[in-house]
Design an enzyme around this catalytic site. Structure first.
Site, PDB file in Angstrom:
ATOM      1  N   PRO A  10       0.792  -1.216   0.000  1.00 22.50           N
ATOM      2  CG  PRO A  10      -0.137  -1.068   2.143  1.00 22.50           C
ATOM      3  CD  PRO A  10       0.565  -2.017   1.221  1.00 22.50           C
ATOM      4  CG  ASN A  11      -0.407   4.296   1.142  1.00 20.93           C
ATOM      5  OD1 ASN A  11      -1.391   4.721   0.531  1.00 20.93           O
ATOM      6  ND2 ASN A  11      -0.491   3.828   2.361  1.00 20.93           N
ATOM      7  CE1 TYR A  23       8.645   5.267   2.531  1.00 15.45           C
ATOM      8  CE2 TYR A  23       7.308   7.233   2.837  1.00 15.45           C
ATOM      9  CZ  TYR A  23       7.679   5.965   3.224  1.00 15.45           C
ATOM     10  OH  TYR A  23       7.091   5.386   4.317  1.00 15.45           O
ATOM     11  CB  ALA A  75       1.089   0.316   6.486  1.00 11.52           C
ATOM     12  CD  GLU A  96      10.221  -7.215   6.594  1.00  9.12           C
ATOM     13  OE1 GLU A  96       9.750  -6.232   7.181  1.00  9.12           O
ATOM     14  OE2 GLU A  96      10.482  -8.293   7.183  1.00  9.12           O
ATOM     15  NE  ARG A 105       8.839   6.189   8.737  1.00  9.56           N
ATOM     16  CZ  ARG A 105       7.986   5.844   7.784  1.00  9.56           C
ATOM     17  NH1 ARG A 105       8.235   4.815   6.996  1.00  9.56           N
ATOM     18  NH2 ARG A 105       6.868   6.523   7.611  1.00  9.56           N
TER      19      ARG A 105
END
Length: 137
Positions: A10-11, A23, A75, A96, A105
């Site tokens: 996502p995103n 990013y 996420a 990953e 973060r």
């Protein structure tokens, strides 16, 4: 010829627009073209979805016929037991990746349901995280 699938969650379709201070300003599609040029001896494929079930379906689809999967579950890394179980259930090794250092973060980003079932984890090297993952296969 090795076959490697890059899967983004996502995103990540917003790369180049979303939070460029974290990013960067490069779109993933542009970066993917660079990767294909740099690794002509590897058959690289790319898939992105904002939908958890579609990511699981793609893992099932390629998880017995590809040589590797590079997965940035976004996420869903921190919330999806289903994606973690999908990785456990397939034969293809999964690396990953994360563009940012998730440990620098928010605290909820320190938990991964992907990591326990992954071949390895690469994070914090920007888009180069994907290339490092490709090199691991």
């Amino acid at each position: 010829m090795k076959k490697i699938m890059i899967i983004n969650g996502p995103n990540l379709n917003l790369l180049g627009k979303r939070e460029p201070e974290i990013y960067g300003s490069l779109t993933f599609q542009d970066y993917f073209e660079t990767l294909k040029s740099k690794y002509p001896s590897i058959e690289l494929s790319y898939y992105q979805s904002n939908v958890e079930g579609e990511l699981i379906n793609k893992l099932h689809e390629v998880g017995f016929s590809f040589d590797g999967v590079v997965l940035n579950a976004g996420a869903y890394t921190h919330t999806s037991i289903g994606i973690g179980d999908a990785i456990k259930g397939i034969e293809t090794p999964v690396v990953e990746v994360h563009i940012s250092n998730t440990f620098s973060r928010e605290e909820f980003r320190h938990q991964s349901y992907i990591s326990p079932n992954a071949k390895g984890v690469i994070l914090g090297f920007g888009m180069q995280s994907y290339e490092l993952a490709i090199q691991s296969f």
